[in-house]
Design a protein around this motif. Structure first.
Motif, PDB file in Angstrom:
ATOM      1  N   THR A  21       2.163  -1.590  -0.247  1.00 14.91           N
ATOM      2  CA  THR A  21       2.536  -2.345   0.944  1.00 14.91           C
ATOM      3  C   THR A  21       1.767  -3.649   1.030  1.00 14.91           C
ATOM      4  OG1 THR A  21       3.067  -0.309   2.127  1.00 14.91           O
ATOM      5  CG2 THR A  21       2.688  -2.278   3.462  1.00 14.91           C
ATOM      6  N   VAL A  22       0.455  -3.590   0.882  1.00 20.03           N
ATOM      7  CA  VAL A  22      -0.337  -4.825   0.999  1.00 20.03           C
ATOM      8  C   VAL A  22      -0.066  -5.771  -0.172  1.00 20.03           C
ATOM      9  CG1 VAL A  22      -2.111  -3.824   2.476  1.00 20.03           C
ATOM     10  CG2 VAL A  22      -2.421  -3.780   0.019  1.00 20.03           C
ATOM     11  N   GLN A  23       0.250  -5.224  -1.344  1.00 20.45           N
ATOM     12  CA  GLN A  23       0.635  -6.102  -2.450  1.00 20.45           C
ATOM     13  C   GLN A  23       1.972  -6.766  -2.164  1.00 20.45           C
ATOM     14  OE1 GLN A  23       0.448  -3.524  -5.903  1.00 20.45           O
ATOM     15  NE2 GLN A  23      -1.394  -4.560  -6.607  1.00 20.45           N
ATOM     16  N   VAL A  38      10.386  -6.004  -1.881  1.00 14.07           N
ATOM     17  CA  VAL A  38      10.786  -4.619  -2.137  1.00 14.07           C
ATOM     18  C   VAL A  38       9.589  -3.675  -2.050  1.00 14.07           C
ATOM     19  CG1 VAL A  38      10.588  -4.736  -4.662  1.00 14.07           C
ATOM     20  CG2 VAL A  38      12.162  -3.123  -3.626  1.00 14.07           C
ATOM     21  N   TRP A  39       8.412  -4.112  -2.500  1.00 15.49           N
ATOM     22  CA  TRP A  39       7.219  -3.255  -2.452  1.00 15.49           C
ATOM     23  C   TRP A  39       6.683  -3.140  -1.031  1.00 15.49           C
ATOM     24  CZ3 TRP A  39       7.075  -0.139  -6.165  1.00 15.49           C
ATOM     25  CH2 TRP A  39       7.547  -0.514  -7.414  1.00 15.49           C
ATOM     26  N   GLY A  43       6.519   0.781  -0.035  1.00 18.77           N
ATOM     27  CA  GLY A  43       5.181   1.278   0.286  1.00 18.77           C
ATOM     28  C   GLY A  43       5.124   2.173   1.516  1.00 18.77           C
ATOM     29  N   PRO A  44       5.646   1.734   2.658  1.00 17.49           N
ATOM     30  CA  PRO A  44       5.605   2.600   3.845  1.00 17.49           C
ATOM     31  C   PRO A  44       6.402   3.897   3.683  1.00 17.49           C
ATOM     32  CG  PRO A  44       5.999   0.340   4.490  1.00 17.49           C
ATOM     33  CD  PRO A  44       6.076   0.380   3.000  1.00 17.49           C
ATOM     34  N   VAL A  45       7.474   3.847   2.912  1.00 18.01           N
ATOM     35  CA  VAL A  45       8.247   5.071   2.658  1.00 18.01           C
ATOM     36  C   VAL A  45       7.404   6.060   1.868  1.00 18.01           C
ATOM     37  CG1 VAL A  45      10.283   6.008   1.502  1.00 18.01           C
ATOM     38  CG2 VAL A  45      10.453   3.875   2.786  1.00 18.01           C
ATOM     39  N   VAL A  46       6.677   5.562   0.872  1.00 15.93           N
ATOM     40  CA  VAL A  46       5.808   6.424   0.078  1.00 15.93           C
ATOM     41  C   VAL A  46       4.673   6.969   0.937  1.00 15.93           C
ATOM     42  CG1 VAL A  46       4.241   6.479  -1.916  1.00 15.93           C
ATOM     43  CG2 VAL A  46       6.426   5.295  -2.083  1.00 15.93           C
TER      44      VAL A  46
END
Length: 64
Positions: A21-23, A38-39, A43-46
């Motif tokens: 997420t932060v990346q 997209v990341w 990220g939040p889904v993961v």
């Protein structure tokens, strides 16, 4: 010993999702993922999947 696998995988997913997420938001540089929207969405889904795995792991450990 029951519940350790979901706990470990859940923790790994939360950490990886937070980093992604932060990346994706561009706060961490030096990666192909930096600044890619997209990341920032994946990220939040993961992280959520990791939190669910942690919850299941905690439930399995409490039932013992």
């Amino acid at each position: 010993m029951k519940g350790w696998l979901p706990l470990a995988l859940g923790l790994l997913a939360v950490v990886a999702g937070a980093v992604w997420t932060v990346q994706g938001l561009g706060y961490v540089e030096g990666s192909l993922m930096t600044g890619r929207r997209v990341w920032a969405l994946v990220g939040p889904v993961v992280v959520l999947v990791g939190l669910v795995a942690l919850w299941f792991g905690m439930r399995a450990r409490r039932r013992r």
